[in-house]
Each structure stands twice: as structure tokens, then as C-alpha cells.
Design an enzyme around this catalytic site. Sequence first.
Site, PDB file in Angstrom:
ATOM      1  N   CYS A 195      37.079   0.686 -94.581  1.00 43.01           N
ATOM      2  CA  CYS A 195      37.833  -0.254 -93.739  1.00 43.01           C
ATOM      3  C   CYS A 195      36.910  -1.140 -92.910  1.00 43.01           C
ATOM      4  O   CYS A 195      37.327  -2.197 -92.441  1.00 43.01           O
ATOM      5  CB  CYS A 195      38.835   0.478 -92.858  1.00 43.01           C
ATOM      6  SG  CYS A 195      38.125   1.443 -91.529  1.00 43.01           S
ATOM      7  N   CYS A 359      25.840 -14.004 -94.561  1.00 41.25           N
ATOM      8  CA  CYS A 359      27.086 -13.253 -94.728  1.00 41.25           C
ATOM      9  C   CYS A 359      27.370 -12.514 -93.425  1.00 41.25           C
ATOM     10  O   CYS A 359      26.815 -12.864 -92.382  1.00 41.25           O
ATOM     11  CB  CYS A 359      26.993 -12.283 -95.922  1.00 41.25           C
ATOM     12  SG  CYS A 359      25.836 -10.926 -95.664  1.00 41.25           S
TER      13      CYS A 359
END
EC number: 2.7.7.80
Length: 402
Positions: A195, A359
Site C-alpha cells: 500500500c 520519480c
Amino acid sequence: MNDDQWVAGISKKDAGRYSRQLLVDDFGVSGQKNLKNLNVLIVGAGGLGCPVATYLGAAGIGTIGIVDYDHISLDNLHRQVAYKEDQVGKSKAQALADNIKLQNSDLNVQVHNTSLDSSNAMQLFKNYEIVCDCTDNVATRYLINDVCVLLNIPLVSGSALRWDGQLSVYHYGSDCPCYRCLFPSPPDPNSVTNCNEGGVLGPIVGVIGSMQALEVMKIAAKVRTTLAGQLLLFDGREGKSRTIRLRKRDPKCEVCGDNPTITAPIDYVLFCGAGAHDKIENLKLLELSDRVNVTEYRNKRREQKPVLLDTRPSLEFEIAHLPEAINVTLKECRSLSAEDISNRLGLQNTEHSDVFVICHRGNDSQRAVLLLREKLVDIKFRDIIGGYEQWALKINDMFPLY
């Protein structure tokens, strides 16, 4: 007959407190007594562990053990609803124990503020009769499974990611498989998403965690219709769930089979090729000459506007990005042609021979550099170490961390 005499199946205090569940068929007084005498261990005090502990504590479990070494952070609160803002920075295991004791002061709560590993799992588990796996990494799942089998403890296992959740009960009954029966070999570490990377909606873990607590209560009350040998799949986007039957215990399973070869906990980090935690590991795929730190990039952009390729998914790009960033996702870096990538970056209309790649944390940007330099051999691609996370920590503390 004396008016002061009666036959008490349960104490007046417990009858008043738990009256609504005492009235439920197949649960009743015997189920409540079983709960009160039960010792349950919850491994992981996060999104799943919070509802498991909250509902089991409210239901009157005798002893609840909580294992977690982590501390509460602000980005936990949207899904770990047992915690409050003023508890940020505190031990999850201790805070969760304190919170469920506030709801039910009769609870006996054991706090294990430690990291679970092969050296301590057998000792921790041996005093519990049911274990709830509320963790978020593969290595710990195998560890929990194996120790539960070795100690003959039923395992209630849940997981959640994005819009979806899963739930099953392992090693409960002679034909019930364990986790290793179904997955004898771990997945490639690069294919696993947790998650922290994929995200999750709070109500998803709420649903799965609540159902884990329900399975514990059913096992305690000896209700026959548990999820042992079945897998419940919950699709929160569609609002649907379905249950599939799992194959039976594998006689050749290395831990629960007829001739087991695993008779004690093993090295699960080595077995899985990944750490026994849900933190993102920093990869080192490139030479330092192919990388720049955020300070070096800041200096470059002060001299001239650089070409910056942002590999994050569009959802993350929308959260925040640098003004010069051009969003070409890692998936697109793999699929697009050299010409398409060049056009997206505007390289045909510029004299730039350097392209910087960024990123979230500096892992996907390295993967992108490896892909891009094979497609555009005349361009020097360089990864920005640590990505936007390091930019927020070292350059601009107003940049959103997520």
C-alpha cells in the site's frame, strides 16, 4: 424458593455489556465465555490491525497481544482509524493497546513493541490460541504461517490494496491448507506491490479487518461456517464480494505436509529475497556517474531549464510535480517507441543532450534510465537520487510528501 437465588450463566456485568451479542444464534453465552478465555495475537497494528483489535476488544476477548515495531505517522491516519493526530510519533502497538483499553477496561492487552523475526516468533506465538496476520509484506506472511503450523495455531489472514481486499483462515481443520500449501514459492520481489506504493482506501482495510475479527469470533464460538479453506475476495470499486474454495492441504507441503522439511523458522528474508517490512527499499541499479542528487539538479535548473522526465503514474503526477516535469510513465517508457518518447520530451526541437529522470523515491527512475538509454542512445539519461521525496526533504519542505 428464595427470591435471591438464580442460576447465572454469565456475570451481571458481562450480561449487561455484551447483551446484544449474547442474543445471537450460534454465539450466546458459550461463545461469550469462549471469547473471555481466549488469547489472540494481532501481528501488525496498521490498517487491518486497528479494526481487528478494536472489534475484538469491544467483543470481550480475554487477552489481546499486539506486535508492531513501527510508529504512527500522519499518512497512517486515513486508514488506521484507531489513532489520533496527537498520537503521531508514538508506538503503534502501545497506542492501539491504550485506545482499546479505554473502550474496554477489562481487557488484558500484551504489547510486543518489537519486529517479528525468526528468532522471536516461536516464543511470542506460543501463548496465543489464534493469530491474526495484519501485515503487509511477503516475508512476514511466510514466517507467521510457518510458526502457526509448527505451534498448531489457526491463522486468520487479511490483505488489502487499492480498491480490493482478501481474507482467509489457514490451518484450521485437518484438510485446511496453510499459506505455503497454496504458495510454496514466494513471488518475484519486483512484482510485489504494497500500500506504500499502490495505495489503499481506508474503508477497504476497515471491511477486511472487521471480517478478520468476525472470523476470530466464529472460531472462538465454534461456528462451523468459517472461511477455513476458502478465500473471500472483496471488490470495493464494484461493491461486490465472492468466495472461492481453495484446494485442500498439500500432503507434500514443506511445513504442514505428511513429511515436513521445515521444522523451525527459516531465514525468510533470504527465502523471499526481500525484507520483512513494508518499507520501500532504495535500489542501486545505476553507477553514480548516471545519477545526480537533488542539490545538483537544483543547481542545474538554476543555470537553464533542463529536460525532466517524470516516470510516476498520472495520479501521482497530479498530486504535485516540478513545473518543467514531463510525465512519461515507467509503463510508457517500456512500451513507447524511441520516436514517441523523443516527441513527448521535445528533444527534436532542442539542443539538449541530457535528460534527467525523476520519480517518487528514486527506484522507478533508475529502471526508466536503463530502458531509455537502450532506445535513445545519443541522449544522456540521469536519475535523480531519492526522487521527489528527497526534493521535499532537502530542497523545498513545502513540496507534498505522500
